[in-house]
Enzyme design. Structure first.
Site, PDB file in Angstrom:
ATOM      1  CB  CYS A  10      -0.893   0.125   1.354  1.00 19.54           C
ATOM      2  SG  CYS A  10      -1.910  -1.371   1.775  1.00 19.54           S
ATOM      3  CB  CYS A 248      10.557  -4.639   3.275  1.00 26.59           C
ATOM      4  SG  CYS A 248      10.351  -6.251   1.459  1.00 26.59           S
ATOM      5  CG  ASP A 357      10.697  -9.506 -15.022  1.00 22.32           C
ATOM      6  OD1 ASP A 357      10.394  -8.440 -14.799  1.00 22.32           O
ATOM      7  OD2 ASP A 357       9.408 -10.225 -14.299  1.00 22.32           O
ATOM      8  CG  ASP A 358      10.094  -7.676 -10.911  1.00 23.92           C
ATOM      9  OD1 ASP A 358      10.023  -8.865 -11.011  1.00 23.92           O
ATOM     10  OD2 ASP A 358       9.998  -6.645 -11.665  1.00 23.92           O
ATOM     11  CB  CYS A 394       5.793 -12.295   3.472  1.00 21.41           C
ATOM     12  SG  CYS A 394       5.928 -11.266   3.808  1.00 21.41           S
ATOM     13  CB  CYS A 446      13.489  -8.151   6.155  1.00 19.55           C
ATOM     14  SG  CYS A 446      12.446  -9.447   6.126  1.00 19.55           S
ATOM     15  CB  CYS A 449      10.512 -13.354   0.745  1.00 22.44           C
ATOM     16  SG  CYS A 449      10.960 -12.234  -0.030  1.00 22.44           S
TER      17      CYS A 449
END
Length: 460
Positions: A10, A248, A357-358, A394, A446, A449
Protein backbone atom coordinates in the site's frame (compact mmCIF):
# COMPACT_ATOMS: atom_id res chain seq x y z
CA UNK A 1 7.21 -10.96 -12.35
CA UNK A 2 5.20 -9.92 -9.39
CA UNK A 3 1.99 -10.16 -11.39
CA UNK A 4 2.21 -13.87 -10.61
CA UNK A 5 0.42 -12.73 -7.44
CA UNK A 6 2.93 -10.77 -5.42
CA UNK A 7 0.65 -7.91 -4.45
CA UNK A 8 2.01 -4.40 -4.26
CA UNK A 9 2.47 -2.70 -0.97
CA UNK A 10 0.00 0.00 0.00
CA UNK A 11 0.99 3.65 -0.26
CA UNK A 12 0.33 6.39 2.31
CA UNK A 13 0.58 10.17 2.18
CA UNK A 14 -0.19 13.09 4.50
CA UNK A 15 0.16 16.86 4.43
CA UNK A 16 -0.25 19.74 6.92
CA UNK A 17 0.05 23.26 5.54
CA UNK A 18 1.02 25.42 8.50
CA UNK A 19 0.45 28.42 6.22
CA UNK A 20 -3.24 27.61 5.89
CA UNK A 21 -3.47 26.48 2.24
CA UNK A 22 -5.68 23.65 0.95
CA UNK A 23 -3.80 20.35 0.61
CA UNK A 24 -6.31 18.23 -1.33
CA UNK A 25 -4.90 18.73 -4.81
CA UNK A 26 -1.31 18.08 -3.74
CA UNK A 27 -2.37 14.94 -1.91
CA UNK A 28 -4.00 13.62 -5.08
CA UNK A 29 -0.85 14.37 -7.10
CA UNK A 30 1.19 12.44 -4.55
CA UNK A 31 -1.23 9.51 -4.55
CA UNK A 32 -1.04 9.33 -8.33
CA UNK A 33 2.74 8.99 -8.03
CA UNK A 34 2.21 6.14 -5.53
CA UNK A 35 -0.29 4.32 -7.77
CA UNK A 36 2.22 1.50 -8.40
CA UNK A 37 1.92 0.51 -4.73
CA UNK A 38 -1.80 -0.28 -4.97
CA UNK A 39 -4.24 -0.61 -7.85
CA UNK A 40 -7.38 -1.81 -6.11
CA UNK A 41 -8.71 1.18 -4.14
CA UNK A 42 -7.75 4.66 -2.99
CA UNK A 43 -8.98 7.46 -0.79
CA UNK A 44 -8.32 10.93 0.61
CA UNK A 45 -9.64 12.67 3.74
CA UNK A 46 -9.12 16.40 4.35
CA UNK A 47 -9.77 18.48 7.47
CA UNK A 48 -11.11 22.02 7.05
CA UNK A 49 -11.46 23.45 10.57
CA UNK A 50 -12.87 20.14 11.88
CA UNK A 51 -15.06 19.58 8.81
CA UNK A 52 -13.93 16.35 7.16
CA UNK A 53 -14.31 15.62 3.44
CA UNK A 54 -13.72 12.04 2.35
CA UNK A 55 -13.51 10.55 -1.15
CA UNK A 56 -12.68 6.87 -1.50
CA UNK A 57 -13.69 3.97 -3.69
CA UNK A 58 -12.43 0.95 -5.60
CA UNK A 59 -10.42 1.88 -8.67
CA UNK A 60 -7.33 3.79 -9.75
CA UNK A 61 -6.54 7.28 -8.49
CA UNK A 62 -7.56 8.96 -11.75
CA UNK A 63 -10.88 7.09 -11.68
CA UNK A 64 -11.82 7.84 -8.08
CA UNK A 65 -10.36 11.33 -7.77
CA UNK A 66 -11.71 13.30 -10.72
CA UNK A 67 -11.00 17.00 -11.23
CA UNK A 68 -14.45 17.84 -9.89
CA UNK A 69 -14.00 15.59 -6.86
CA UNK A 70 -10.59 17.06 -6.06
CA UNK A 71 -12.07 20.56 -5.96
CA UNK A 72 -14.21 19.54 -2.97
CA UNK A 73 -11.20 18.51 -0.85
CA UNK A 74 -10.88 21.65 1.29
CA UNK A 75 -8.66 21.91 4.34
CA UNK A 76 -5.06 22.41 5.37
CA UNK A 77 -4.62 18.90 6.81
CA UNK A 78 -5.20 15.68 4.90
CA UNK A 79 -4.12 12.09 4.39
CA UNK A 80 -4.43 9.60 1.54
CA UNK A 81 -4.00 5.93 0.73
CA UNK A 82 -3.74 3.49 -2.18
CA UNK A 83 -4.10 -0.21 -1.56
CA UNK A 84 -3.65 -3.56 -3.21
CA UNK A 85 -6.12 -6.34 -2.48
CA UNK A 86 -7.58 -9.41 -4.08
CA UNK A 87 -10.92 -8.50 -5.66
CA UNK A 88 -13.06 -5.46 -4.86
CA UNK A 89 -12.59 -4.00 -1.42
CA UNK A 90 -15.58 -3.48 0.85
CA UNK A 91 -16.09 0.25 1.32
CA UNK A 92 -15.61 -0.22 5.07
CA UNK A 93 -12.12 -1.53 4.35
CA UNK A 94 -10.99 1.25 2.01
CA UNK A 95 -8.56 3.61 3.69
CA UNK A 96 -8.16 6.16 5.12
CA UNK A 97 -10.47 4.97 7.89
CA UNK A 98 -12.14 7.68 9.98
CA UNK A 99 -13.88 7.31 13.32
CA UNK A 100 -15.48 9.64 15.83
CA UNK A 101 -15.00 9.25 19.57
CA UNK A 102 -15.10 11.31 22.75
CA UNK A 103 -12.09 13.45 21.75
CA UNK A 104 -13.29 14.24 18.23
CA UNK A 105 -12.22 12.41 15.07
CA UNK A 106 -9.20 10.44 13.95
CA UNK A 107 -8.35 9.28 10.43
CA UNK A 108 -5.69 6.70 9.70
CA UNK A 109 -3.87 5.46 6.59
CA UNK A 110 -1.54 2.49 7.04
CA UNK A 111 0.85 0.43 4.96
CA UNK A 112 1.85 -2.90 6.42
CA UNK A 113 0.66 -5.83 8.48
CA UNK A 114 0.21 -6.12 12.24
CA UNK A 115 1.15 -9.68 13.15
CA UNK A 116 -0.59 -9.62 16.55
CA UNK A 117 -3.75 -7.91 15.23
CA UNK A 118 -5.96 -10.95 15.76
CA UNK A 119 -5.04 -11.21 19.43
CA UNK A 120 -5.56 -7.47 19.90
CA UNK A 121 -8.90 -7.61 18.09
CA UNK A 122 -10.12 -10.55 20.17
CA UNK A 123 -9.22 -8.73 23.39
CA UNK A 124 -11.06 -5.61 22.23
CA UNK A 125 -14.15 -7.58 21.22
CA UNK A 126 -14.16 -9.40 24.55
CA UNK A 127 -14.23 -5.95 26.13
CA UNK A 128 -17.23 -4.87 24.07
CA UNK A 129 -15.64 -3.25 21.00
CA UNK A 130 -17.63 -3.36 17.74
CA UNK A 131 -15.83 -3.50 14.38
CA UNK A 132 -17.12 -2.29 11.02
CA UNK A 133 -14.29 -3.65 8.84
CA UNK A 134 -12.03 -6.69 8.64
CA UNK A 135 -8.74 -4.74 8.52
CA UNK A 136 -6.10 -4.42 11.21
CA UNK A 137 -6.21 -0.65 10.64
CA UNK A 138 -9.47 -0.50 12.59
CA UNK A 139 -7.84 -2.39 15.46
CA UNK A 140 -5.27 0.40 15.68
CA UNK A 141 -8.07 2.99 15.63
CA UNK A 142 -9.80 1.32 18.59
CA UNK A 143 -6.55 1.18 20.54
CA UNK A 144 -5.81 4.87 19.89
CA UNK A 145 -9.32 5.94 20.89
CA UNK A 146 -9.09 4.01 24.15
CA UNK A 147 -5.62 5.24 24.94
CA UNK A 148 -6.68 8.83 24.30
CA UNK A 149 -9.19 8.72 27.16
CA UNK A 150 -6.29 8.49 29.63
CA UNK A 151 -3.38 10.01 27.68
CA UNK A 152 -2.89 13.79 27.59
CA UNK A 153 -2.49 14.08 23.81
CA UNK A 154 -2.98 12.30 20.50
CA UNK A 155 0.77 11.73 20.10
CA UNK A 156 1.17 10.13 23.53
CA UNK A 157 -1.81 7.93 22.70
CA UNK A 158 -0.16 6.78 19.49
CA UNK A 159 3.10 6.11 21.32
CA UNK A 160 1.24 3.94 23.81
CA UNK A 161 -0.36 2.00 20.94
CA UNK A 162 2.97 1.58 19.13
CA UNK A 163 4.27 -0.16 22.22
CA UNK A 164 1.61 -2.85 21.80
CA UNK A 165 1.93 -3.38 18.03
CA UNK A 166 4.00 -6.12 16.44
CA UNK A 167 4.78 -6.42 12.75
CA UNK A 168 5.47 -4.11 9.84
CA UNK A 169 3.89 -0.69 9.33
CA UNK A 170 4.20 2.88 8.21
CA UNK A 171 1.15 4.94 9.10
CA UNK A 172 -0.13 8.49 9.01
CA UNK A 173 -2.78 9.68 11.46
CA UNK A 174 -4.83 12.89 11.38
CA UNK A 175 -6.55 14.26 14.47
CA UNK A 176 -8.56 17.51 14.50
CA UNK A 177 -5.44 19.63 15.02
CA UNK A 178 -2.45 17.38 14.31
CA UNK A 179 -0.80 15.21 11.67
CA UNK A 180 1.36 12.29 12.82
CA UNK A 181 3.57 9.82 10.99
CA UNK A 182 4.97 6.65 12.53
CA UNK A 183 7.20 3.79 11.36
CA UNK A 184 7.67 0.38 12.93
CA UNK A 185 10.87 -0.14 14.98
CA UNK A 186 12.42 -2.46 12.39
CA UNK A 187 11.69 -0.15 9.46
CA UNK A 188 10.17 -2.84 7.24
CA UNK A 189 8.05 -0.30 5.37
CA UNK A 190 9.44 3.00 4.00
CA UNK A 191 8.30 6.48 5.02
CA UNK A 192 9.83 9.90 4.29
CA UNK A 193 9.22 13.55 5.11
CA UNK A 194 9.33 16.62 2.87
CA UNK A 195 8.38 20.29 2.78
CA UNK A 196 6.57 22.51 0.34
CA UNK A 197 6.65 26.10 1.49
CA UNK A 198 5.22 25.98 5.00
CA UNK A 199 3.61 22.60 4.43
CA UNK A 200 5.01 19.38 5.92
CA UNK A 201 4.52 16.23 3.84
CA UNK A 202 4.85 12.53 4.65
CA UNK A 203 4.84 9.82 1.98
CA UNK A 204 5.77 6.21 1.37
CA UNK A 205 8.28 7.18 -1.33
CA UNK A 206 10.18 10.24 -2.47
CA UNK A 207 8.59 10.03 -5.94
CA UNK A 208 5.39 11.35 -4.34
CA UNK A 209 7.24 14.40 -3.01
CA UNK A 210 8.58 15.06 -6.51
CA UNK A 211 5.07 14.90 -7.98
CA UNK A 212 3.82 17.40 -5.41
CA UNK A 213 6.70 19.82 -5.92
CA UNK A 214 7.87 19.18 -2.36
CA UNK A 215 11.49 19.08 -1.21
CA UNK A 216 12.76 15.89 0.42
CA UNK A 217 13.90 16.49 4.01
CA UNK A 218 14.68 13.04 5.43
CA UNK A 219 13.36 9.56 6.06
CA UNK A 220 11.36 8.79 9.18
CA UNK A 221 13.61 6.64 11.35
CA UNK A 222 12.53 3.10 12.21
CA UNK A 223 10.56 3.39 15.46
CA UNK A 224 10.10 7.16 15.16
CA UNK A 225 6.90 9.18 15.56
CA UNK A 226 6.77 12.68 14.04
CA UNK A 227 3.97 15.07 15.05
CA UNK A 228 3.02 18.33 13.30
CA UNK A 229 0.77 21.03 14.76
CA UNK A 230 0.41 24.80 14.93
CA UNK A 231 1.66 25.14 18.50
CA UNK A 232 4.97 23.27 18.29
CA UNK A 233 5.57 22.84 14.57
CA UNK A 234 7.41 19.57 13.88
CA UNK A 235 8.36 17.36 16.82
CA UNK A 236 10.09 13.98 16.85
CA UNK A 237 9.59 11.16 19.36
CA UNK A 238 12.18 8.37 19.23
CA UNK A 239 10.87 6.14 22.03
CA UNK A 240 11.20 2.99 19.91
CA UNK A 241 14.26 3.81 17.82
CA UNK A 242 17.57 1.98 18.06
CA UNK A 243 16.51 -1.60 17.38
CA UNK A 244 18.16 -3.70 14.71
CA UNK A 245 16.52 -2.86 11.39
CA UNK A 246 14.95 -5.17 8.81
CA UNK A 247 14.25 -3.01 5.76
CA UNK A 248 12.28 -5.04 3.20
CA UNK A 249 14.59 -6.08 0.35
CA UNK A 250 11.60 -6.47 -1.97
CA UNK A 251 11.00 -2.72 -1.81
CA UNK A 252 14.20 -2.38 -3.85
CA UNK A 253 13.57 -5.39 -6.10
CA UNK A 254 10.00 -4.57 -7.08
CA UNK A 255 7.64 -2.47 -4.96
CA UNK A 256 9.21 0.97 -5.17
CA UNK A 257 9.50 3.17 -8.23
CA UNK A 258 13.02 3.29 -9.67
CA UNK A 259 13.12 7.09 -9.24
CA UNK A 260 12.56 6.83 -5.48
CA UNK A 261 15.22 6.99 -2.77
CA UNK A 262 14.55 4.88 0.33
CA UNK A 263 16.66 5.39 3.46
CA UNK A 264 19.45 6.85 1.34
CA UNK A 265 19.34 3.99 -1.19
CA UNK A 266 18.65 4.85 -4.84
CA UNK A 267 16.27 2.20 -6.16
CA UNK A 268 17.47 2.70 -9.74
CA UNK A 269 21.13 2.25 -8.73
CA UNK A 270 20.28 -0.92 -6.78
CA UNK A 271 18.53 -2.50 -9.76
CA UNK A 272 21.18 -1.51 -12.30
CA UNK A 273 23.93 -2.94 -10.10
CA UNK A 274 21.90 -6.09 -9.45
CA UNK A 275 21.57 -6.53 -13.22
CA UNK A 276 25.35 -6.26 -13.58
CA UNK A 277 25.93 -8.78 -10.80
CA UNK A 278 23.37 -11.09 -12.41
CA UNK A 279 25.30 -10.93 -15.69
CA UNK A 280 28.51 -11.91 -13.92
CA UNK A 281 26.90 -14.79 -12.07
CA UNK A 282 24.65 -16.04 -14.90
CA UNK A 283 26.01 -15.14 -18.35
CA UNK A 284 23.98 -16.13 -21.41
CA UNK A 285 24.91 -16.80 -25.02
CA UNK A 286 22.45 -14.29 -26.40
CA UNK A 287 22.15 -11.89 -29.31
CA UNK A 288 19.97 -9.35 -27.49
CA UNK A 289 18.85 -8.47 -23.97
CA UNK A 290 15.16 -7.74 -23.38
CA UNK A 291 13.65 -6.53 -20.13
CA UNK A 292 10.13 -7.42 -19.05
CA UNK A 293 8.43 -4.04 -18.53
CA UNK A 294 8.25 -2.38 -16.19
CA UNK A 295 9.87 -4.33 -13.35
CA UNK A 296 12.70 -5.86 -15.35
CA UNK A 297 13.68 -2.78 -17.34
CA UNK A 298 16.47 -1.44 -15.12
CA UNK A 299 17.81 -4.92 -14.31
CA UNK A 300 18.04 -5.53 -18.07
CA UNK A 301 19.94 -2.27 -18.51
CA UNK A 302 22.51 -3.42 -15.97
CA UNK A 303 22.73 -6.86 -17.58
CA UNK A 304 23.31 -5.34 -21.02
CA UNK A 305 25.80 -2.77 -19.69
CA UNK A 306 27.87 -5.52 -18.08
CA UNK A 307 27.84 -7.95 -21.01
CA UNK A 308 27.91 -5.55 -23.94
CA UNK A 309 25.01 -7.43 -25.50
CA UNK A 310 22.60 -4.98 -27.23
CA UNK A 311 19.56 -3.97 -25.16
CA UNK A 312 16.37 -4.12 -27.21
CA UNK A 313 12.69 -3.45 -26.48
CA UNK A 314 11.47 -6.92 -27.39
CA UNK A 315 8.52 -7.12 -24.98
CA UNK A 316 5.86 -4.42 -24.85
CA UNK A 317 3.37 -3.76 -22.06
CA UNK A 318 -0.15 -2.40 -22.30
CA UNK A 319 -0.08 0.13 -19.48
CA UNK A 320 -3.87 0.24 -19.39
CA UNK A 321 -4.37 -3.48 -18.78
CA UNK A 322 -6.07 -4.42 -15.53
CA UNK A 323 -6.46 -7.63 -13.58
CA UNK A 324 -9.81 -6.27 -12.40
CA UNK A 325 -11.40 -7.38 -15.69
CA UNK A 326 -10.73 -11.02 -15.01
CA UNK A 327 -11.32 -13.70 -12.43
CA UNK A 328 -8.39 -14.52 -10.16
CA UNK A 329 -8.22 -18.20 -11.07
CA UNK A 330 -5.66 -19.68 -13.47
CA UNK A 331 -7.75 -18.94 -16.58
CA UNK A 332 -8.34 -15.33 -15.50
CA UNK A 333 -4.62 -14.77 -14.88
CA UNK A 334 -3.84 -16.25 -18.31
CA UNK A 335 -6.25 -13.89 -20.05
CA UNK A 336 -4.84 -10.91 -18.17
CA UNK A 337 -1.30 -11.80 -19.26
CA UNK A 338 -2.40 -12.07 -22.90
CA UNK A 339 -3.69 -8.51 -22.90
CA UNK A 340 -0.88 -7.12 -20.78
CA UNK A 341 2.12 -8.13 -22.93
CA UNK A 342 3.07 -8.44 -26.58
CA UNK A 343 6.38 -8.94 -28.41
CA UNK A 344 8.08 -7.16 -31.31
CA UNK A 345 8.45 -9.92 -33.87
CA UNK A 346 11.09 -8.19 -36.01
CA UNK A 347 13.24 -7.58 -32.93
CA UNK A 348 13.30 -11.15 -31.64
CA UNK A 349 12.89 -13.21 -34.80
CA UNK A 350 15.86 -15.55 -35.27
CA UNK A 351 17.56 -14.19 -32.15
CA UNK A 352 18.76 -15.78 -28.95
CA UNK A 353 17.15 -13.63 -26.25
CA UNK A 354 18.33 -12.97 -22.70
CA UNK A 355 14.98 -12.14 -21.05
CA UNK A 356 15.49 -10.23 -17.77
CA UNK A 357 12.90 -9.61 -15.07
CA UNK A 358 12.86 -8.54 -11.43
CA UNK A 359 11.57 -11.73 -9.78
CA UNK A 360 9.42 -14.78 -10.31
CA UNK A 361 6.55 -16.27 -8.31
CA UNK A 362 4.39 -18.97 -9.90
CA UNK A 363 6.02 -18.52 -13.27
CA UNK A 364 2.77 -18.11 -15.20
CA UNK A 365 3.72 -14.70 -16.61
CA UNK A 366 7.22 -15.85 -17.56
CA UNK A 367 5.85 -18.98 -19.22
CA UNK A 368 3.40 -16.97 -21.32
CA UNK A 369 6.00 -14.38 -22.41
CA UNK A 370 8.49 -17.09 -23.34
CA UNK A 371 5.81 -18.80 -25.44
CA UNK A 372 5.08 -15.47 -27.15
CA UNK A 373 8.77 -14.97 -27.89
CA UNK A 374 9.09 -18.46 -29.34
CA UNK A 375 5.94 -17.98 -31.44
CA UNK A 376 7.46 -14.74 -32.76
CA UNK A 377 10.51 -16.65 -33.98
CA UNK A 378 13.02 -16.34 -31.13
CA UNK A 379 15.57 -19.11 -31.53
CA UNK A 380 16.25 -19.42 -27.80
CA UNK A 381 15.20 -17.72 -24.58
CA UNK A 382 17.48 -17.51 -21.54
CA UNK A 383 15.54 -16.25 -18.54
CA UNK A 384 17.50 -14.17 -16.04
CA UNK A 385 16.00 -13.00 -12.74
CA UNK A 386 17.39 -9.96 -10.89
CA UNK A 387 16.31 -11.33 -7.52
CA UNK A 388 17.35 -14.53 -5.74
CA UNK A 389 14.95 -17.47 -5.67
CA UNK A 390 11.81 -16.67 -3.67
CA UNK A 391 11.36 -19.70 -1.44
CA UNK A 392 9.17 -18.56 1.45
CA UNK A 393 5.92 -16.71 1.98
CA UNK A 394 6.29 -13.26 3.53
CA UNK A 395 5.53 -13.25 7.25
CA UNK A 396 4.86 -9.51 7.28
CA UNK A 397 1.77 -9.24 5.16
CA UNK A 398 2.92 -9.10 1.53
CA UNK A 399 0.34 -11.17 -0.33
CA UNK A 400 2.14 -14.06 -2.03
CA UNK A 401 1.23 -17.51 -3.35
CA UNK A 402 1.52 -20.42 -0.93
CA UNK A 403 5.03 -21.81 -0.76
CA UNK A 404 4.00 -24.98 -2.62
CA UNK A 405 2.98 -22.73 -5.56
CA UNK A 406 6.25 -20.79 -5.73
CA UNK A 407 8.16 -21.93 -8.80
CA UNK A 408 11.59 -22.01 -7.18
CA UNK A 409 10.53 -23.66 -3.91
CA UNK A 410 10.35 -27.34 -3.03
CA UNK A 411 13.88 -28.04 -4.22
CA UNK A 412 13.01 -27.63 -7.92
CA UNK A 413 16.09 -27.71 -10.11
CA UNK A 414 16.86 -25.24 -12.87
CA UNK A 415 16.19 -27.96 -15.39
CA UNK A 416 12.73 -28.62 -13.95
CA UNK A 417 11.90 -24.90 -13.99
CA UNK A 418 13.10 -24.58 -17.59
CA UNK A 419 10.96 -27.54 -18.62
CA UNK A 420 7.88 -25.84 -17.16
CA UNK A 421 8.67 -22.37 -18.51
CA UNK A 422 9.83 -23.46 -21.97
CA UNK A 423 13.17 -21.61 -21.85
CA UNK A 424 16.66 -22.89 -22.64
CA UNK A 425 18.17 -21.75 -19.34
CA UNK A 426 17.33 -19.86 -16.17
CA UNK A 427 19.54 -17.91 -13.78
CA UNK A 428 18.90 -16.09 -10.51
CA UNK A 429 20.90 -13.42 -8.72
CA UNK A 430 22.80 -15.22 -5.93
CA UNK A 431 21.59 -14.23 -2.48
CA UNK A 432 25.10 -13.22 -1.41
CA UNK A 433 25.26 -10.80 -4.35
CA UNK A 434 22.61 -8.63 -2.68
CA UNK A 435 25.33 -7.46 -0.31
CA UNK A 436 27.25 -6.04 -3.26
CA UNK A 437 24.41 -3.93 -4.69
CA UNK A 438 25.46 -0.78 -2.85
CA UNK A 439 22.73 -0.70 -0.21
CA UNK A 440 23.59 1.51 2.76
CA UNK A 441 25.47 -0.33 5.49
CA UNK A 442 23.70 1.82 8.10
CA UNK A 443 20.84 -0.67 8.02
CA UNK A 444 20.22 -4.40 7.88
CA UNK A 445 17.65 -5.80 5.47
CA UNK A 446 14.91 -8.43 5.65
CA UNK A 447 15.43 -11.27 3.14
CA UNK A 448 13.07 -13.73 4.83
CA UNK A 449 11.19 -14.55 1.59
CA UNK A 450 14.52 -15.52 0.02
CA UNK A 451 16.46 -17.27 2.75
CA UNK A 452 14.42 -17.01 5.94
CA UNK A 453 16.73 -14.33 7.41
CA UNK A 454 15.51 -11.03 8.85
CA UNK A 455 18.84 -9.21 9.06
CA UNK A 456 21.06 -9.18 5.98
CA UNK A 457 24.03 -6.83 6.33
CA UNK A 458 25.13 -4.92 3.25
CA UNK A 459 28.78 -4.36 2.39
CA UNK A 460 27.86 -0.75 1.53
Amino acid sequence: MASDNMKEECGVIGMFDLGGGDVGRDLCYGLFALQHRGHMSCGVVTNDNYKLTSIKDNGHVNEVLSVRAISTLKGRIGIGHVRASGGDDLRENIQPITTRYCKGTISLAKNGYITNAENLRNALEDDGAIFQSTRDTEVIMHLIARARTTCPSAETSLLEVMDSLEGAYSMILMSPKKLMAARDPRGYRPLCMGRKGRAVVFASETCALDAMGAEYVRDIEPGELVCVDDKFGVRSFKNFCGKRTSLCIYEYVYFSRPDSILDGNEVYAFREKAGRLLARACPAEADIVCGVPDGGTVFAQGYANETGIPLKAGVMKNKFSSRNLFTHDSEGRENAIKLKYNVLRKTVEGKSVALVDDSIMRGETARRIITMLKNAGAGAVHLRIGCPRILHKCIYGVQMPDERDLLASGGRTNEEMCAYLGCESIGFLPTDALKETGLSDKFTYCTSCLDGKLHMKSNG
